[in-house]
Design a protein around this motif. Structure first.
Motif, PDB file in Angstrom:
ATOM      1  N   GLY A  22       0.817  -1.200   0.000  1.00  0.00           N
ATOM      2  CA  GLY A  22       0.000   0.000   0.000  1.00  0.00           C
ATOM      3  C   GLY A  22       0.854   1.256   0.000  1.00  0.00           C
ATOM      4  O   GLY A  22       0.528   2.240  -0.677  1.00  0.00           O
ATOM      5  N   ARG A  23       1.974   1.226   0.726  1.00  0.00           N
ATOM      6  CA  ARG A  23       2.863   2.386   0.765  1.00  0.00           C
ATOM      7  C   ARG A  23       3.499   2.627  -0.607  1.00  0.00           C
ATOM      8  O   ARG A  23       3.606   3.780  -1.050  1.00  0.00           O
ATOM      9  CB  ARG A  23       3.953   2.171   1.811  1.00  0.00           C
ATOM     10  CG  ARG A  23       4.864   3.384   1.987  1.00  0.00           C
ATOM     11  CD  ARG A  23       5.914   3.136   3.057  1.00  0.00           C
ATOM     12  NE  ARG A  23       6.817   2.053   2.680  1.00  0.00           N
ATOM     13  CZ  ARG A  23       7.819   1.613   3.436  1.00  0.00           C
ATOM     14  NH1 ARG A  23       8.028   2.147   4.629  1.00  0.00           N
ATOM     15  NH2 ARG A  23       8.598   0.628   3.019  1.00  0.00           N
ATOM     16  N   SER A  24       3.901   1.548  -1.271  1.00  0.00           N
ATOM     17  CA  SER A  24       4.483   1.695  -2.607  1.00  0.00           C
ATOM     18  C   SER A  24       3.449   2.220  -3.597  1.00  0.00           C
ATOM     19  O   SER A  24       3.773   3.023  -4.481  1.00  0.00           O
ATOM     20  CB  SER A  24       5.042   0.352  -3.096  1.00  0.00           C
ATOM     21  OG  SER A  24       6.127  -0.064  -2.298  1.00  0.00           O
ATOM     22  N   ALA A  25       2.208   1.758  -3.452  1.00  0.00           N
ATOM     23  CA  ALA A  25       1.137   2.249  -4.323  1.00  0.00           C
ATOM     24  C   ALA A  25       0.898   3.736  -4.088  1.00  0.00           C
ATOM     25  O   ALA A  25       0.656   4.504  -5.034  1.00  0.00           O
ATOM     26  CB  ALA A  25      -0.142   1.452  -4.080  1.00  0.00           C
ATOM     27  N   LEU A  26       0.958   4.163  -2.821  1.00  0.00           N
ATOM     28  CA  LEU A  26       0.816   5.583  -2.483  1.00  0.00           C
ATOM     29  C   LEU A  26       1.917   6.400  -3.155  1.00  0.00           C
ATOM     30  O   LEU A  26       1.643   7.443  -3.778  1.00  0.00           O
ATOM     31  CB  LEU A  26       0.885   5.770  -0.966  1.00  0.00           C
ATOM     32  CG  LEU A  26       1.052   7.212  -0.463  1.00  0.00           C
ATOM     33  CD1 LEU A  26      -0.200   8.030  -0.757  1.00  0.00           C
ATOM     34  CD2 LEU A  26       1.369   7.222   1.030  1.00  0.00           C
ATOM     35  N   ILE A  27       3.145   5.943  -3.046  1.00  0.00           N
ATOM     36  CA  ILE A  27       4.274   6.659  -3.645  1.00  0.00           C
ATOM     37  C   ILE A  27       4.120   6.720  -5.153  1.00  0.00           C
ATOM     38  O   ILE A  27       4.369   7.764  -5.781  1.00  0.00           O
ATOM     39  CB  ILE A  27       5.597   5.986  -3.242  1.00  0.00           C
ATOM     40  CG1 ILE A  27       5.866   6.213  -1.751  1.00  0.00           C
ATOM     41  CG2 ILE A  27       6.755   6.501  -4.083  1.00  0.00           C
ATOM     42  CD1 ILE A  27       7.060   5.452  -1.210  1.00  0.00           C
ATOM     43  N   ALA A  28       3.693   5.612  -5.757  1.00  0.00           N
ATOM     44  CA  ALA A  28       3.495   5.593  -7.209  1.00  0.00           C
ATOM     45  C   ALA A  28       2.420   6.586  -7.632  1.00  0.00           C
ATOM     46  O   ALA A  28       2.549   7.270  -8.652  1.00  0.00           O
ATOM     47  CB  ALA A  28       3.119   4.186  -7.668  1.00  0.00           C
ATOM     48  N   ASN A  29       1.342   6.681  -6.854  1.00  0.00           N
ATOM     49  CA  ASN A  29       0.298   7.656  -7.165  1.00  0.00           C
ATOM     50  C   ASN A  29       0.825   9.082  -7.071  1.00  0.00           C
ATOM     51  O   ASN A  29       0.497   9.932  -7.898  1.00  0.00           O
ATOM     52  CB  ASN A  29      -0.896   7.473  -6.228  1.00  0.00           C
ATOM     53  CG  ASN A  29      -1.733   6.251  -6.574  1.00  0.00           C
ATOM     54  OD1 ASN A  29      -1.448   5.541  -7.544  1.00  0.00           O
ATOM     55  ND2 ASN A  29      -2.755   5.997  -5.799  1.00  0.00           N
ATOM     56  N   LEU A  30       1.643   9.356  -6.044  1.00  0.00           N
ATOM     57  CA  LEU A  30       2.213  10.693  -5.889  1.00  0.00           C
ATOM     58  C   LEU A  30       3.190  11.007  -7.018  1.00  0.00           C
ATOM     59  O   LEU A  30       3.239  12.143  -7.514  1.00  0.00           O
ATOM     60  CB  LEU A  30       2.911  10.815  -4.533  1.00  0.00           C
ATOM     61  CG  LEU A  30       1.969  10.904  -3.322  1.00  0.00           C
ATOM     62  CD1 LEU A  30       2.762  10.759  -2.025  1.00  0.00           C
ATOM     63  CD2 LEU A  30       1.197  12.222  -3.327  1.00  0.00           C
ATOM     64  N   ILE A  31       3.965  10.014  -7.447  1.00  0.00           N
ATOM     65  CA  ILE A  31       4.863  10.213  -8.591  1.00  0.00           C
ATOM     66  C   ILE A  31       4.046  10.504  -9.841  1.00  0.00           C
ATOM     67  O   ILE A  31       4.407  11.339 -10.676  1.00  0.00           O
ATOM     68  CB  ILE A  31       5.763   8.978  -8.800  1.00  0.00           C
ATOM     69  CG1 ILE A  31       6.854   8.917  -7.722  1.00  0.00           C
ATOM     70  CG2 ILE A  31       6.399   8.979 -10.191  1.00  0.00           C
ATOM     71  CD1 ILE A  31       7.895  10.018  -7.820  1.00  0.00           C
ATOM     72  N   GLY A  32       2.902   9.830  -9.978  1.00  0.00           N
ATOM     73  CA  GLY A  32       2.022  10.069 -11.115  1.00  0.00           C
ATOM     74  C   GLY A  32       1.342  11.420 -11.074  1.00  0.00           C
ATOM     75  O   GLY A  32       0.870  11.925 -12.099  1.00  0.00           O
ATOM     76  N   MET A  33       1.277  12.028  -9.888  1.00  0.00           N
ATOM     77  CA  MET A  33       0.718  13.377  -9.749  1.00  0.00           C
ATOM     78  C   MET A  33       1.813  14.433  -9.923  1.00  0.00           C
ATOM     79  O   MET A  33       1.544  15.532 -10.421  1.00  0.00           O
ATOM     80  CB  MET A  33       0.058  13.520  -8.374  1.00  0.00           C
ATOM     81  CG  MET A  33      -1.098  12.551  -8.161  1.00  0.00           C
ATOM     82  SD  MET A  33      -1.695  12.520  -6.462  1.00  0.00           S
ATOM     83  CE  MET A  33      -2.802  13.923  -6.476  1.00  0.00           C
ATOM     84  N   ILE A 253      -4.703  14.861 -11.193  1.00  0.00           N
ATOM     85  CA  ILE A 253      -4.799  13.609 -11.945  1.00  0.00           C
ATOM     86  C   ILE A 253      -3.652  12.674 -11.577  1.00  0.00           C
ATOM     87  O   ILE A 253      -2.491  13.066 -11.600  1.00  0.00           O
ATOM     88  CB  ILE A 253      -4.804  13.898 -13.461  1.00  0.00           C
ATOM     89  CG1 ILE A 253      -6.141  14.522 -13.878  1.00  0.00           C
ATOM     90  CG2 ILE A 253      -4.554  12.618 -14.258  1.00  0.00           C
ATOM     91  CD1 ILE A 253      -6.205  14.956 -15.323  1.00  0.00           C
ATOM     92  N   GLY A 254      -3.984  11.439 -11.223  1.00  0.00           N
ATOM     93  CA  GLY A 254      -2.968  10.443 -10.891  1.00  0.00           C
ATOM     94  C   GLY A 254      -3.233   9.686  -9.610  1.00  0.00           C
ATOM     95  O   GLY A 254      -2.668   8.605  -9.386  1.00  0.00           O
ATOM     96  N   TYR A 255      -4.126  10.209  -8.742  1.00  0.00           N
ATOM     97  CA  TYR A 255      -4.330   9.540  -7.456  1.00  0.00           C
ATOM     98  C   TYR A 255      -5.059   8.205  -7.582  1.00  0.00           C
ATOM     99  O   TYR A 255      -5.019   7.389  -6.666  1.00  0.00           O
ATOM    100  CB  TYR A 255      -5.080  10.446  -6.479  1.00  0.00           C
ATOM    101  CG  TYR A 255      -6.391  11.003  -6.995  1.00  0.00           C
ATOM    102  CD1 TYR A 255      -7.541  10.237  -7.042  1.00  0.00           C
ATOM    103  CD2 TYR A 255      -6.467  12.321  -7.427  1.00  0.00           C
ATOM    104  CE1 TYR A 255      -8.740  10.758  -7.515  1.00  0.00           C
ATOM    105  CE2 TYR A 255      -7.655  12.855  -7.896  1.00  0.00           C
ATOM    106  CZ  TYR A 255      -8.790  12.074  -7.943  1.00  0.00           C
ATOM    107  OH  TYR A 255      -9.963  12.581  -8.414  1.00  0.00           O
ATOM    108  N   GLY A 353       9.426  10.113 -14.123  1.00  0.00           N
ATOM    109  CA  GLY A 353       8.454   9.373 -13.311  1.00  0.00           C
ATOM    110  C   GLY A 353       7.116   9.272 -14.005  1.00  0.00           C
ATOM    111  O   GLY A 353       6.473   8.217 -13.995  1.00  0.00           O
ATOM    112  N   PHE A 354       6.683  10.369 -14.641  1.00  0.00           N
ATOM    113  CA  PHE A 354       5.448  10.335 -15.427  1.00  0.00           C
ATOM    114  C   PHE A 354       5.549   9.292 -16.540  1.00  0.00           C
ATOM    115  O   PHE A 354       4.626   8.507 -16.762  1.00  0.00           O
ATOM    116  CB  PHE A 354       5.189  11.705 -16.054  1.00  0.00           C
ATOM    117  CG  PHE A 354       4.666  12.751 -15.108  1.00  0.00           C
ATOM    118  CD1 PHE A 354       4.233  12.426 -13.837  1.00  0.00           C
ATOM    119  CD2 PHE A 354       4.601  14.083 -15.497  1.00  0.00           C
ATOM    120  CE1 PHE A 354       3.751  13.392 -12.965  1.00  0.00           C
ATOM    121  CE2 PHE A 354       4.119  15.067 -14.648  1.00  0.00           C
ATOM    122  CZ  PHE A 354       3.696  14.714 -13.369  1.00  0.00           C
ATOM    123  N   ALA A 355       6.668   9.341 -17.276  1.00  0.00           N
ATOM    124  CA  ALA A 355       6.849   8.417 -18.401  1.00  0.00           C
ATOM    125  C   ALA A 355       6.783   6.967 -17.936  1.00  0.00           C
ATOM    126  O   ALA A 355       6.193   6.107 -18.611  1.00  0.00           O
ATOM    127  CB  ALA A 355       8.182   8.701 -19.092  1.00  0.00           C
TER     128      ALA A 355
END
Length: 532
Positions: A22-33, A253-255, A353-355
């Protein structure tokens, strides 16, 4: 395992491996934002919305996005399957509707596959060398910065970035997310350093430094040129700030990205997806509020508006060698070569990170289509590491094409209306969430208690879905208005976006009849959840 004509699914297991915490998913969402990207987006926001007080829009935008985040969280908890809203809408409404709304997201991400690698060269790296030139006076850095504005340079560097992203997506998922975490840590360090530096530099110091570098009255000349040549009025107004709310909403967008790779997230989705989907917009709000506050404190709203207007119009009155993003303006307030290059390097990492994230996400959606047999089932193959390797290869080819089109053509000009299509699809998801308790009672009643919460006799997800759907339609419509775009409504761009839905429907119909002729019960798509 081979295919069976009596089953809708390619095999009894998805083959994906739940290795993401879950923490990694959170970080990935923030990177996507993008925790640093607003030091770049503020350049466009200043020019296009000169009357908006962006810091005051942050928490309003957060509140509106939390409605959408809540719906995605509940749906990801009830149906924790790879494909996200494709699965939700397919099972609640109809598979054709799910494919239509989700393909819109994928098509828009296709354009990003080339855009973000191109931005690494044309913005992030270009600002790095422009900054080094300003603080060292070495003309070599200026020549490199100028070279990075050429199409050839952007294509070559973009090609290398796309290739690297493709190769990384063949790694085991746990390694991909370790790289994502490393990107987050480095960006966070740069963010803290940037904020700390700006917090100590008042606006008067920036004015003095700017005049010292570019002439005794250079700062005022920028303001005068923008006002006289382009009739710019940067007075902050309630109406301008209201329009700015729409812009700020788009920054979030990204969360919901973790919903699309839910089949690879381990643990109870109530907590893992709650942390990732619901937690990321809250954290992001704090990040961008602080960012906007220090940026306006140091550089000033008026100057950002004036300089951005001059730069976007190609006016020679803008005398700095790159766009007036705060990532470039730091070269005015600091003579430290390391600092002035590290800040735009943060943009390079942000775009990378977006790419990476927006390559990973659509491959999972494509995988879900294949698993439901809407596209060839070969695309649903995975290797021993749980990587959908065929989907990665296909999307890799698409990414190269996207890069070429981004650099050398105007094909993606319809992207000016991309948010119209994006939020239209979000509205469909929200109305599906509102209908979930009534159209899919079996799945709803078997969902965890948190999903079934009610406010009186009405499920909370229904109330949130209705309100979120209406607000999403409002955002979608607002993004094409002249008050938002600064140009008359373009019917061709609207139709080009809506054409995605038409093409998706045709693909689904063709696939449906082909599979029915093979004896595959396609009607089961809307009745069964995919296996985990």
């Amino acid at each position: 395992m081979g295919e069976s004509s009596s089953s809708i699914y390619v095999r009894k297991s998805s083959g994906l491996i739940r290795t993401i915490s879950g923490r990694s998913a959170l970080i990935a969402n923030l990177i996507g934002m993008g925790i640093l990207v607003n030091i770049f987006w503020v350049y466009y926001a200043s020019a296009l919305y000169p009357n908006a007080d962006l810091p005051s829009t942050v928490f309003i935008g957060m509140a509106l996005n939390l409605l959408v985040a809540y719906a995605y969280w509940m749906l990801a908890t009830a149906m924790p399957r790879t494909g996200g809203d494709y699965v939700y809408v397919s099972r609640i409404f109809h598979p054709a509707v799910g494919f239509m709304e989700n393909l819109m997201f994928v098509v828009l991400m296709v354009t990003w596959a080339g855009l973000f690698p191109q931005l690494i060269a044309s913005q992030g790296m270009q600002m790095m060398f422009a900054n080094l030139y300003l603080v060292t006076g070495n003309s070599y850095y200026l020549s490199v910065a100028q070279w990075l504005t050429t199409q050839f340079a952007q294509f070559i560097i973009g090609f290398v970035i796309v290739t690297l992203v493709i190769l990384l997506n063949f790694l085991p998922v746990k390694w991909i997310f370790r790289i994502v975490t490393a990107l987050f840590v480095i960006q966070a360090i740069i963010y803290v350093w940037f904020v700390a530096q700006l917090a100590m530099i008042p606006h008067d110091t920036f004015v003095s430094d700017f005049n010292q570098k570019f002439g005794a009255n250079a700062y005022q000349q920028v303001l005068n040129l923008a006002k006289n040549n382009y009739q710019v009025d940067w007075t902050i107004t309630a109406e301008g700030t209201f329009i700015g709310i729409v812009y700020t909403m788009l920054s979030y967008i990204g969360y919901a990205n973790s919903a699309y790779f839910a089949g690879e997230v381990r643990g109870d989705p109530r907590s893992s997806q709650g942390l990732a989907i619901f937690g990321s917009p809250i954290i992001f709000s704090v990040i961008i509020y602080i960012l906007y506050s220090v940026i306006y404190n140091t550089f000033g709203h008026d100057f950002l508006v004036a300089s951005s207007v001059l730069s976007l119009n190609g006016d020679q009155g803008w005398i700095m060698p790159a766009a007036p993003s705060p990532a470039h303006l730091v070269a005015v307030i600091s003579n430290d070569p390391f600092f002035v290059s590290v800040v735009p390097f943060g943009l390079v990492l942000t775009f990378f990170g977006f790419a990476l994230i927006y390559f990973f996400v659509p491959t999972r959606n494509i995988f879900a289509y294949a698993f439901d047999r809407i596209i060839p089932t070969k695309v649903a193959e995975v290797n021993r590491y749980g990587i959908p390797w065929v989907a990665v290869l296909i999307y890799g080819v698409i990414a190269y094409v996207s890069l070429y089109l981004t650099v050398y053509t105007q094909v993606f000009s319809y992207l000016s209306y991309a948010n119209f299509g994006w939020w239209l699809s979000v509205a469909i998801v929200m109305f599906a969430a509102a209908s979930f308790p009534f159209l899919k009672k079996d799945i709803f009643e078997s969902s965890p208690r948190i999903v079934k919460r009610k406010l009186g006799p009405i499920p909370v997800i229904t109330l949130v879905g209705i309100i979120g759907g209406i607000l999403s339609l409002w955002v979608s419509y607002s993004t094409i208005l002249p008050s938002f775009t600064g140009a008359p409504i373009n019917a061709v761009y609207i139709l080009s976006i809506l054409l995605v839905y038409v093409i998706a429907l045709l693909i689904f119909i063709i696939s449906y009849f082909i599979q029915k002729r093979r004896g595959v019960p396609m009607e089961l798509i809307g009745k069964e959840l995919p296996p985990t």
